[in-house]
Design an enzyme around this catalytic site. Structure first.
Site, short mmCIF file in Angstrom:
data_model
loop_
_atom_site.label_atom_id
_atom_site.label_comp_id
_atom_site.label_asym_id
_atom_site.label_seq_id
_atom_site.Cartn_x
_atom_site.Cartn_y
_atom_site.Cartn_z
N GLN A 100 0.83 -1.20 0.00
CA GLN A 100 0.00 0.00 0.00
C GLN A 100 0.87 1.26 0.00
O GLN A 100 0.35 2.37 -0.08
CB GLN A 100 -0.90 0.01 1.23
N ASP A 103 6.45 4.72 -1.50
CA ASP A 103 7.78 5.31 -1.29
C ASP A 103 8.90 4.64 -2.07
O ASP A 103 10.04 5.12 -2.06
CB ASP A 103 8.13 5.30 0.20
N HIS A 120 -1.21 1.44 -4.56
CA HIS A 120 -1.52 2.87 -4.50
C HIS A 120 -0.53 3.71 -5.30
O HIS A 120 -0.45 4.92 -5.11
CB HIS A 120 -1.57 3.32 -3.04
N SER A 194 0.31 -2.85 8.40
CA SER A 194 -0.94 -2.32 7.85
C SER A 194 -2.04 -2.38 8.90
O SER A 194 -2.20 -3.41 9.58
CB SER A 194 -1.38 -3.10 6.61
N SER A 195 -2.80 -1.31 9.01
CA SER A 195 -3.93 -1.29 9.93
C SER A 195 -5.13 -2.05 9.36
O SER A 195 -6.11 -2.30 10.07
CB SER A 195 -4.33 0.15 10.25
#
Length: 248
Positions: A100, A103, A120, A194-195
């Site tokens: 996700q 960077d 993303h 990741s949440s």
């Protein structure tokens, strides 16, 4: 730590591992989680994709924000968590990293582009929204620094944008399908940092679990999918993965 020993055994037993990474793996490299309290998305209203397309001022504001925060991402380097995943890819044990993050740190850690599935997009370069031509940020910044001149594609004249998926923009079909195929083929799915609240990306762990894969969630805080996981570790990613994989 017993949980790390369990993770080490699960990695050793697996033949096809998929890593799924979120902001938590990159915060250990100094990149802030924009969704956290005090993050940029709590201080500024996100610029919707439709507004970016329709308004030159929205595009200028988007580039202002990009260049105001770009130094943090540009100066970040891969941490122990990234290096551990790179080792698993190098060994042929991890077939893909679904991320996700935007960077580019997985690639900077040595993972080939075709092993990283960016749901993303990627904020380290720009692209034309019409023809897809890639542009380096240095070119965009040189234009913008003059008098906030907006970049236009040199091939087709289209709008140039960071190669990320904005609010209101459709998820990339090719990457989503690749992520689904890798998820359905794996026997171990490892969530790192990741949440698991941003959908549709957060659906992949349960997709893997329902298909018979073992599910590991390594995250600092609890997630809504913890109860379904075969192993949950609430700890820092870099030190945990270093011990589990045997890298520094």
């Amino acid at each position: 730590m017993a949980a790390v020993d369990d993770l080490r055994r699960m990695i050793a037993d697996a033949t096809r591992i998929v890593g799924f990474t979120g902001a938590g793996i990159s915060t250990e490299s100094g990149i802030p989680d924009f969704r956290s309290p005090g993050g940029i998305w709590t201080r500024y209203r996100p610029i919707e994709f439709g507004d970016f397309l329709a308004s030159e001022e929205a595009r200028r504001e988007s580039w202002r924000r990009k260049f105001a925060t770009d130094a943090v991402m540009r100066n970040a380097t891969p941490n122990a968590g990234h290096r551990a995943l790179a080792r698993l890819v190098e060994q042929g044990r991890m077939t893909a990293i679904v991320t996700q993050n935007i960077d580019g740190l997985h690639q900077a850690s040595g993972v080939a582009d075709d092993k990283v599935i960016e749901l993303h997009g990627n904020a380290t370069y720009a692209a034309c929204l019409d023809c897809g031509e890639r542009y380096e940020l240095e070119w965009v910044r040189a234009l913008f620094d003059q008098d906030e001149t907006l970049p236009e594609c040199r091939q087709c004249g289209g709008i140039v944008k960071t190669a990320t998926i904005s609010f209101g923009q459709s998820m990339p079909e090719i990457e989503m399908e690749r992520a689904r195929e890798e998820t359905m083929a794996c026997d171990l799915f490892v969530v790192l940092g990741s949440s698991l609240v941003v959908y549709p990306a957060a659906a992949f762990p349960m997709m893997a679990k329902r298909n018979g894969a073992r599910l590991v969630i390594l995250n600092r805080d609890p997630t809504d999918q913890d109860d379904a996981a075969d192993l949950v570790i609430h700890d820092e990613i870099g030190p945990t993965m270093s011990r589990a994989v045997g890298v520094n």
